[in-house]
Design a protein around this motif. Sequence first.
Motif, short mmCIF file in Angstrom:
data_model
loop_
_atom_site.label_atom_id
_atom_site.label_comp_id
_atom_site.label_asym_id
_atom_site.label_seq_id
_atom_site.Cartn_x
_atom_site.Cartn_y
_atom_site.Cartn_z
N THR A 30 0.84 -1.20 0.00
CA THR A 30 0.00 0.00 0.00
C THR A 30 0.87 1.25 0.00
OG1 THR A 30 -0.13 -0.07 2.43
CG2 THR A 30 -1.91 -1.15 1.19
N SER A 31 2.07 1.12 -0.58
CA SER A 31 3.03 2.23 -0.55
C SER A 31 2.70 3.28 -1.59
CB SER A 31 4.44 1.70 -0.78
OG SER A 31 4.88 0.94 0.32
N HIS A 49 8.27 1.80 10.60
CA HIS A 49 8.02 1.59 9.18
C HIS A 49 9.09 0.72 8.54
CE1 HIS A 49 8.37 2.80 4.86
NE2 HIS A 49 7.10 2.49 4.91
N ARG A 50 10.37 0.98 8.87
CA ARG A 50 11.43 0.18 8.25
C ARG A 50 11.35 -1.27 8.69
NH1 ARG A 50 11.36 1.78 4.17
NH2 ARG A 50 12.95 0.23 3.69
N ARG A 51 11.04 -1.53 9.96
CA ARG A 51 10.91 -2.90 10.42
C ARG A 51 9.70 -3.57 9.77
NH1 ARG A 51 11.83 -4.56 16.70
NH2 ARG A 51 13.76 -3.44 16.24
N LEU A 52 8.64 -2.80 9.62
CA LEU A 52 7.43 -3.32 8.98
C LEU A 52 7.73 -3.77 7.55
CD1 LEU A 52 4.28 -3.46 9.51
CD2 LEU A 52 4.16 -1.22 8.42
N PRO A 97 3.19 -0.27 3.70
CA PRO A 97 2.75 1.09 3.44
C PRO A 97 3.95 1.99 3.19
CG PRO A 97 2.84 0.76 5.79
CD PRO A 97 3.27 -0.55 5.15
N SER A 98 3.69 3.25 2.85
CA SER A 98 4.75 4.26 2.79
C SER A 98 4.56 5.21 3.96
CB SER A 98 4.72 5.01 1.46
OG SER A 98 3.53 5.78 1.37
N THR A 99 5.32 6.28 3.98
CA THR A 99 5.16 7.32 5.01
C THR A 99 4.99 8.67 4.32
OG1 THR A 99 7.53 7.76 5.18
CG2 THR A 99 6.61 6.06 6.64
N THR A 100 4.49 9.63 5.07
CA THR A 100 4.45 11.01 4.60
C THR A 100 4.43 11.93 5.82
OG1 THR A 100 3.40 12.54 3.06
CG2 THR A 100 1.92 11.26 4.47
N GLN A 101 4.42 13.21 5.59
CA GLN A 101 4.33 14.20 6.66
C GLN A 101 2.95 14.85 6.64
OE1 GLN A 101 6.65 15.45 8.98
NE2 GLN A 101 8.27 13.99 8.43
N VAL A 102 2.30 14.89 7.78
CA VAL A 102 1.02 15.57 7.93
C VAL A 102 1.17 16.61 9.03
CG1 VAL A 102 -1.42 15.35 8.49
CG2 VAL A 102 -0.28 13.56 7.16
N LEU A 118 2.34 6.99 9.00
CA LEU A 118 2.23 5.79 8.18
C LEU A 118 1.10 6.03 7.20
CD1 LEU A 118 2.49 3.19 11.09
CD2 LEU A 118 4.31 3.93 9.55
N ARG A 119 1.32 5.70 5.93
CA ARG A 119 0.40 6.13 4.88
C ARG A 119 0.03 4.96 3.95
NH1 ARG A 119 1.18 6.41 -0.02
NH2 ARG A 119 0.04 7.70 -1.50
#
Length: 513
Positions: free
Chosen positions: A87-88, A439-442, A450-455, A461-462
């Motif tokens: 889901t990245s 996230h990296r361990r996931l 998933p990917s990540t982003t800034q909110v 986690l995104r």
Amino acid sequence: MKNTQQTEMHRDAAETGDLQALLAQVGAALDQFLRFEHADPVRTNHEWRPRLDTALPLQGIGIEQVTDELITYLIPNGSPVAKPGFTSFITTGGTTASTLASTAASIAAPQRYLLTAFNFLEELSLGWLASMCSIGHLQGVYSSGGSVANLLALGAARQHAFEKVGHDPAAAGVHGRVRVYATREAHHTIQRAAGVLGIGRRAVRPIACDAGGRMEIADLRRVIAEDRQAGVIPMAIVANAGTTNTGAIDPLLAISEVAREHGIWLHIDGAYGLPGILDERKTHLYRGLEHADSVIVDPHKWLGAAVGVAATFVRDRELLRRAFTQEPADYLEGAVHQDAPSPTAEHSLDDFGIPYFDYGIELSAPSRGVVVWALLREIGVEGMRARIVRHNDLALRVADAAREHPNLELLLEPTLSICCFRYVSPDVPNLNRLNQNLHRRLVRENRSLPSTTQVNGKLALRPCFLGARTEVTHADELLADVLRIGAELVSELVANGTKSSENIQSGHNTLNL
């Protein structure tokens, strides 16, 4: 004997048939791949890399051996993009219909032009796609992806803006200052398109967003007024129908009113989110779409095509022709009848069909319409609607869990199929670093990806639920994995006797919180 030798001498070394048997072998290997029982290719690169990293072959090994190497070394070590837990980035592995259609086209219609059934489907499928997405007032052309699709749309906008002041930018180049208005949430290909089109990346002026990542209308009006006063030509407003970061949808109707007041081209980037209009709970968010001058959508995202299929829609395709038409070439001019489509055609080579090569930047291009045709023919609009609703529901499912669980925090209400949330703990002051490590361990577990982003300054986690293979179980697995790994990281931190600066060992990397 002499005739036999001559035949052998003139026969090509490549196999040009035997597709049924060979594709059956490759198909079986792909079916095995889709069980997702294999390791990530980085884990096994000591096995496949030495077998592939060979010198340039002077003598070939034959199609049977090539097929065997495809099956043995390449397919099992392919990308995780097709995994249902991926889901990245907003991309996915193609469905079976996409694979069959593109494979058929690669042999039966390797170019999209000429009077063939495949060329016919280019226009038919563009019409279907426009109708499904409620932009039937626009005409389309396919390209390779959102980057090129946005480039084509802004090329039409550039042509429109300069023609209004009596100048042809495609023929004579650009002059004077122009402006494209877009928020920082707009895809970065907007800036690249501005650079390629010769107006410059700095011509894209950022417009403020609200807390939900949507364009602020008051700021748009203020900036346009400033540019008008300074003698800058407003070329286009770029609105988002589903941002890549969070899935936010700009206030399209209000933006369209501003565009009409000032006579500015309105471009709507719906590469990811435009099919979201099929979810009746979301349809109202797309009001104003009917006023767009151009819209893009990528069938290789939510619709399930393999990568390489995007569509640009504009009010008047002749603008695209004027912006991107080719100069005449001796090897093309006169090769077919000049009146297209020719009513007296007696052979497919009598006409190029609709000249898509003049509506964009590609002369050579595959038959992409057959892929979209196959996707829609297989499951129809209702099948697509069910997928969109399911994926939007998965984002809501994750959001509900994030609201309810004490160790999760919802950072933004989902608009479409993207949910931004994070793991929280009172024992960890640096939650951004905690979630980065999580996230990296996931990802290294190779199940939930998933990917990540800034909110608003917080690392999220995104997950973006997009693939046809992704179902409820995969959202639940993601939540379970996040909670488990988050608890493990916090436990390790507490066991180390620190709350902010001790190292946490994560796989082979030592990461700081």
